[in-house]
Design an enzyme around this catalytic site. Structure first.
Site, PDB file in Angstrom:
ATOM      1  N   TRP A 144       0.793  -1.238   0.000  1.00 13.03           N
ATOM      2  CA  TRP A 144       0.000   0.000   0.000  1.00 13.03           C
ATOM      3  C   TRP A 144       0.820   1.280   0.000  1.00 13.03           C
ATOM      4  O   TRP A 144       0.270   2.352  -0.195  1.00 13.03           O
ATOM      5  CB  TRP A 144      -0.957   0.024   1.201  1.00 13.03           C
ATOM      6  CG  TRP A 144      -0.379  -0.413   2.512  1.00 13.03           C
ATOM      7  CD1 TRP A 144      -0.532  -1.657   3.077  1.00 13.03           C
ATOM      8  CD2 TRP A 144       0.435   0.329   3.422  1.00 13.03           C
ATOM      9  NE1 TRP A 144       0.144  -1.719   4.271  1.00 13.03           N
ATOM     10  CE2 TRP A 144       0.742  -0.511   4.519  1.00 13.03           C
ATOM     11  CE3 TRP A 144       0.945   1.637   3.420  1.00 13.03           C
ATOM     12  CZ2 TRP A 144       1.536  -0.093   5.595  1.00 13.03           C
ATOM     13  CZ3 TRP A 144       1.729   2.051   4.491  1.00 13.03           C
ATOM     14  CH2 TRP A 144       2.009   1.185   5.558  1.00 13.03           C
ATOM     15  N   LYS A 168      -2.641  -7.506  -8.570  1.00 12.10           N
ATOM     16  CA  LYS A 168      -3.529  -7.233  -7.425  1.00 12.10           C
ATOM     17  C   LYS A 168      -2.817  -6.304  -6.442  1.00 12.10           C
ATOM     18  O   LYS A 168      -1.856  -6.690  -5.787  1.00 12.10           O
ATOM     19  CB  LYS A 168      -3.910  -8.509  -6.682  1.00 12.10           C
ATOM     20  CG  LYS A 168      -5.000  -8.212  -5.629  1.00 12.10           C
ATOM     21  CD  LYS A 168      -5.110  -9.253  -4.559  1.00 12.10           C
ATOM     22  CE  LYS A 168      -4.149  -9.088  -3.436  1.00 12.10           C
ATOM     23  NZ  LYS A 168      -4.423  -7.917  -2.565  1.00 12.10           N
ATOM     24  N   PRO A 169      -3.303  -5.072  -6.319  1.00  8.32           N
ATOM     25  CA  PRO A 169      -2.735  -4.159  -5.314  1.00  8.32           C
ATOM     26  C   PRO A 169      -3.277  -4.471  -3.923  1.00  8.32           C
ATOM     27  O   PRO A 169      -4.146  -5.321  -3.756  1.00  8.32           O
ATOM     28  CB  PRO A 169      -3.213  -2.790  -5.789  1.00  8.32           C
ATOM     29  CG  PRO A 169      -4.457  -3.053  -6.568  1.00  8.32           C
ATOM     30  CD  PRO A 169      -4.338  -4.433  -7.149  1.00  8.32           C
ATOM     31  N   GLY A 219       6.193  -6.464  -0.715  1.00  3.61           N
ATOM     32  CA  GLY A 219       5.427  -6.385   0.520  1.00  3.61           C
ATOM     33  C   GLY A 219       6.265  -6.805   1.698  1.00  3.61           C
ATOM     34  O   GLY A 219       7.497  -6.660   1.682  1.00  3.61           O
ATOM     35  N   SER A 220       5.614  -7.354   2.712  1.00  2.45           N
ATOM     36  CA  SER A 220       6.312  -7.658   3.964  1.00  2.45           C
ATOM     37  C   SER A 220       7.101  -8.968   3.870  1.00  2.45           C
ATOM     38  O   SER A 220       6.816  -9.825   3.029  1.00  2.45           O
ATOM     39  CB  SER A 220       5.295  -7.745   5.097  1.00  2.45           C
ATOM     40  OG  SER A 220       4.416  -8.815   4.851  1.00  2.45           O
ATOM     41  N   GLU A 241      10.389  -8.348  -3.288  1.00  2.07           N
ATOM     42  CA  GLU A 241      10.918  -7.051  -2.833  1.00  2.07           C
ATOM     43  C   GLU A 241      10.305  -6.812  -1.463  1.00  2.07           C
ATOM     44  O   GLU A 241       9.123  -6.465  -1.361  1.00  2.07           O
ATOM     45  CB  GLU A 241      10.501  -5.935  -3.800  1.00  2.07           C
ATOM     46  CG  GLU A 241      11.067  -6.066  -5.207  1.00  2.07           C
ATOM     47  CD  GLU A 241      12.539  -5.704  -5.285  1.00  2.07           C
ATOM     48  OE1 GLU A 241      13.066  -5.061  -4.354  1.00  2.07           O
ATOM     49  OE2 GLU A 241      13.175  -6.076  -6.288  1.00  2.07           O
ATOM     50  N   CYS A 275       9.982   1.403   2.065  1.00  5.98           N
ATOM     51  CA  CYS A 275      10.835   0.237   2.343  1.00  5.98           C
ATOM     52  C   CYS A 275      12.273   0.683   2.559  1.00  5.98           C
ATOM     53  O   CYS A 275      12.956   0.162   3.435  1.00  5.98           O
ATOM     54  CB  CYS A 275      10.727  -0.773   1.216  1.00  5.98           C
ATOM     55  SG  CYS A 275      11.011  -0.090  -0.412  1.00  5.98           S
ATOM     56  N   GLU A 372      11.368  -3.324  11.626  1.00  8.28           N
ATOM     57  CA  GLU A 372      11.019  -2.267  10.662  1.00  8.28           C
ATOM     58  C   GLU A 372       9.813  -1.510  11.217  1.00  8.28           C
ATOM     59  O   GLU A 372       8.703  -2.037  11.236  1.00  8.28           O
ATOM     60  CB  GLU A 372      10.662  -2.901   9.311  1.00  8.28           C
ATOM     61  CG  GLU A 372      10.327  -1.874   8.267  1.00  8.28           C
ATOM     62  CD  GLU A 372       9.848  -2.472   6.944  1.00  8.28           C
ATOM     63  OE1 GLU A 372       9.098  -3.459   6.946  1.00  8.28           O
ATOM     64  OE2 GLU A 372      10.225  -1.910   5.900  1.00  8.28           O
TER      65      GLU A 372
HETATM   66  P1  NAD Z   1       1.802  -7.223   2.967  1.00 11.14           P
HETATM   67  O1  NAD Z   1       2.810  -8.291   2.828  1.00 11.14           O
HETATM   68  O2  NAD Z   1       0.884  -7.268   4.124  1.00 11.14           O
HETATM   69  O3  NAD Z   1       0.837  -7.172   1.691  1.00 11.14           O
HETATM   70  C1  NAD Z   1       1.323  -6.974   0.385  1.00 11.14           C
HETATM   71  C2  NAD Z   1       0.361  -7.595  -0.622  1.00 11.14           C
HETATM   72  O4  NAD Z   1       0.310  -9.006  -0.438  1.00 11.14           O
HETATM   73  C3  NAD Z   1      -1.083  -7.113  -0.518  1.00 11.14           C
HETATM   74  O5  NAD Z   1      -1.591  -6.948  -1.833  1.00 11.14           O
HETATM   75  C4  NAD Z   1      -1.775  -8.259   0.188  1.00 11.14           C
HETATM   76  O6  NAD Z   1      -3.163  -8.333  -0.079  1.00 11.14           O
HETATM   77  C5  NAD Z   1      -1.045  -9.455  -0.390  1.00 11.14           C
HETATM   78  N1  NAD Z   1      -1.056 -10.670   0.426  1.00 11.14           N
HETATM   79  C6  NAD Z   1      -1.117 -10.767   1.786  1.00 11.14           C
HETATM   80  N2  NAD Z   1      -1.037 -12.061   2.172  1.00 11.14           N
HETATM   81  C7  NAD Z   1      -0.911 -12.792   1.040  1.00 11.14           C
HETATM   82  C8  NAD Z   1      -0.746 -14.193   0.788  1.00 11.14           C
HETATM   83  N3  NAD Z   1      -0.686 -15.096   1.773  1.00 11.14           N
HETATM   84  N4  NAD Z   1      -0.611 -14.603  -0.498  1.00 11.14           N
HETATM   85  C9  NAD Z   1      -0.614 -13.708  -1.515  1.00 11.14           C
HETATM   86  N5  NAD Z   1      -0.779 -12.373  -1.335  1.00 11.14           N
HETATM   87  C10 NAD Z   1      -0.920 -11.924  -0.063  1.00 11.14           C
HETATM   88  O7  NAD Z   1       2.631  -5.872   2.921  1.00 11.14           O
HETATM   89  P2  NAD Z   1       2.124  -4.379   3.174  1.00 11.14           P
HETATM   90  O8  NAD Z   1       1.854  -4.201   4.627  1.00 11.14           O
HETATM   91  O9  NAD Z   1       1.065  -4.051   2.177  1.00 11.14           O
HETATM   92  O10 NAD Z   1       3.412  -3.533   2.749  1.00 11.14           O
HETATM   93  C11 NAD Z   1       4.381  -3.074   3.641  1.00 11.14           C
HETATM   94  C12 NAD Z   1       5.660  -3.854   3.460  1.00 11.14           C
HETATM   95  O11 NAD Z   1       6.100  -3.790   2.121  1.00 11.14           O
HETATM   96  C13 NAD Z   1       6.814  -3.283   4.281  1.00 11.14           C
HETATM   97  O12 NAD Z   1       7.510  -4.331   4.909  1.00 11.14           O
HETATM   98  C14 NAD Z   1       7.700  -2.626   3.230  1.00 11.14           C
HETATM   99  O13 NAD Z   1       9.048  -2.511   3.601  1.00 11.14           O
HETATM  100  C15 NAD Z   1       7.493  -3.532   2.063  1.00 11.14           C
HETATM  101  N6  NAD Z   1       7.851  -2.863   0.818  1.00 11.14           N
HETATM  102  C16 NAD Z   1       8.976  -3.282   0.146  1.00 11.14           C
HETATM  103  C17 NAD Z   1       9.358  -2.644  -1.020  1.00 11.14           C
HETATM  104  C18 NAD Z   1      10.573  -3.082  -1.783  1.00 11.14           C
HETATM  105  O14 NAD Z   1      10.689  -2.726  -2.932  1.00 11.14           O
HETATM  106  N7  NAD Z   1      11.495  -3.813  -1.187  1.00 11.14           N
HETATM  107  C19 NAD Z   1       8.603  -1.575  -1.513  1.00 11.14           C
HETATM  108  C20 NAD Z   1       7.480  -1.166  -0.813  1.00 11.14           C
HETATM  109  C21 NAD Z   1       7.106  -1.828   0.359  1.00 11.14           C
END
Ligand code: NAD
Length: 468
Positions: A144, A168-169, A219-220, A241, A275, A372
């Site tokens: 997000w 999927k965002p 994501g995370s 990432e 990130c 983090e």
């Molecule tokens: P998140 O992992 O909670 O969610 C990211 C995406 O994954 C969402 O679209 C979510 O719906 C989906 N998702 C969740 N569980 C899933 C599953 N089991 N299977 C498939 N998809 C699933 O992350 P967040 O809270 O949205 O984002 C924050 C994190 O993203 C932070 O840790 C940040 O550092 C990281 N981030 C990294 C980068 C990078 O380029 N390294 C860039 C931006 C953010």
């Protein structure tokens, strides 16, 4: 309440029986509805991406022209997209416009990039050449904090390489991507880019689906690990990432006045939800108090407010979960003796606003330093020797970014390879030029985005060996 955001499946509008609300983090109000697709709709999107793949991969010229067209569409709708990003994510409008600048930059950069063919041997007996083939339909799943930026960082190189995409965002911020899908629907052959919205469960349906040959995820760390296991079942390729805990290492020759603005901006941009934000600052004990004062005065002067209002420097945290987490880490730190030098409180009223906070009397081993925080709370930590600070900077599962701050560029550059992270900056942080790769070491990720390396990540190697 706006509810006319639609998904794009097989080149046309797709709505869903169920919808979910999107909240403006500056007001706490639900202001739009987004579609929650069924599993059958996810399947339709995957099948459409598979059908589109064969012709899309053949036509390099069409891909180039189309990507440029997508950039033009973003440019023509920049203010609308910027307002959507600010309303769903919270960042000030100027940061949303900057995100869209990166989006257009990525689309135009990858439009111009060619896949290489390498000749290994070409003699009287043998010809061997190595091709790069697009890996196939891709599942792209994004977070997000940069709703459209993180999506386009995948879509642009994937489409340029000849892959097709189902995107999927995050359910917190689906709207900019849905709108991008709508705006560019006519410019793309059906199925080349399918844009869904929806919950984490939709993400699991995508990763379990037999069609995509690769999952490109931002994501995370926790979700990244789940995705890697889901991908293993079908040996899908993955690019991950993930999160970071970037240290900024200030050297003893740094001039505090010269670096304080940049340190502050790179820690508190997007309310710390980046990130590669600076998430911990290490400073020689001799400069500690001067730097803490300089950062604290900037924190006190920063104007926190609704990102839609001109003059807001820092917006709200994007969602309740993140707001609660930042409060929890701050309480943990202060209950272990950390001292708040500026900020330190959530701001009363609607919205997820939190004062930019500078913490000192903190050390490694506290959660605010080791984890983090992804929010506007920055720990500043004193150190004595370079060996000690390098050891502490590297003593983490993360390895995304890091920076060294010095008045001696040569010294900083020489030290950089000793830091375990995908990028090490000297006298800056987060900066990138077109063509620069970006990715994480250790738990911060697998693979890279950006530059030729990013595009090659969406390809597989094929050797053609001809006997003469
Ligand atoms: P998140 O992992 O909670 O969610 C990211 C995406 O994954 C969402 O679209 C979510 O719906 C989906 N998702 C969740 N569980 C899933 C599953 N089991 N299977 C498939 N998809 C699933 O992350 P967040 O809270 O949205 O984002 C924050 C994190 O993203 C932070 O840790 C940040 O550092 C990281 N981030 C990294 C980068 C990078 O380029 N390294 C860039 C931006 C953010």
């Amino acid at each position: 309440m706006v509810s006319d955001f639609t998904m794009t499946i097989d080149g046309v509008t797709a709505t869903a029986e169920k919808t979910f609300a999107v909240t403006n983090p500056a007001t706490g109000e639900e202001f739009a509805q987004a579609p929650e697709p069924s599993r059958a709709q996810v399947d339709l999107a995957m099948q459409s991406a598979a059908r589109a793949f064969d012709s899309w991969r053949q036509d390099r010229e069409l891909r180039q022209k189309t990507l440029e067209g997508l950039a033009d569409a973003v440019e023509a709708n920049l203010e609308e997209l910027a307002a959507i990003i600010t309303m769903e994510e919270g960042k000030p409008l100027k940061e949303s416009r900057a995100e869209l600048g990166d989006v257009m930059g990525d689309l135009r950069y990858f439009a111009s990039l060619e896949l290489p063919t390498e000749i290994v041997r070409d003699d009287a007996r043998t010809a061997v050449r190595v091709l790069r083939r697009p890996v196939g339909p891709i599942a792209a799943i994004t977070p997000w904090n940069f709703p459209l930026g993180t999506a386009i960082a995948k879509i642009a190189p994937a489409l340029a390489a000849g892959c097709t995409v189902v995107l999927k965002p995050s359910p917190y911020t689906p709207l900019a991507c849905l709108r991008f899908g709508e705006l560019t629907r006519d410019a793309l052959p059906a199925g080349v880019l399918n844009v869904l919205s929806g919950s984490n469960e939709v993400g699991t349906w995508m990763t379990e689906h037999p069609i995509p040959r690769m999952i490109s995820f931002t994501g995370s760390v926790a979700t990244g690990k789940r995705i890697a296991s889901a991908a293993a079942v079908d040996l899908k390729r993955v690019t991950l990432e993930l999160g970071g805990n970037d240290p900024a290492i200030v050297l003893d020759d740094a001039v505090v006045d010269d670096i304080a603005d940049a340190l502050f901006a790179n820690a508190f941009g997007n309310c710390g939800q980046i990130c590669v934000a600076i998430k911990r600052v290490y400073v020689p004990n001799a400069l500690h108090d001067e730097l803490v004062d300089a950062l604290a005065s900037r924190a006190k002067a920063a104007k926190v407010g609704d990102g839609l209002l001109e003059g807001s420097d820092i917006g709200p945290l994007c969602n309740q979960m993140q707001f609660d987490r930042v409060g929890e880490l701050l309480n943990d730190a202060t209950s272990h003796g950390a001292r708040v030098v500026a900020g330190g409180h959530a701001i009363d009223g609607p919205g997820h606003f939190f004062e930019p906070t500078i913490l000192t009397d903190v050390n490694d081993g506290l959660r605010i330093v080791d984890e983090e925080q992804f929010g506007p709370v920055l720990p500043v930590i004193g150190y004595d020797t370079l060996d000690d600070v390098l050891q502490r900077a590297n003593a983490t599962h993360f390895g995304l970014g890091a920076s060294i701050w010095t008045s001696d560029e040569e010294r900083g550059s020489a030290l950089a390879p000793q830091v375990d992270s995908g990028t090490v900056w000297v006298n800056t942080h987060q900066s990138a030029v077109p063509g620069q790769p970006f990715g994480g070491l250790k738990w911060s990720g697998i693979g890279v985005e950006g530059g030729p390396w990013g595009m090659l990540g969406f390809t597989e190697v094929q050797a053609i060996h001809v006997a003469r």
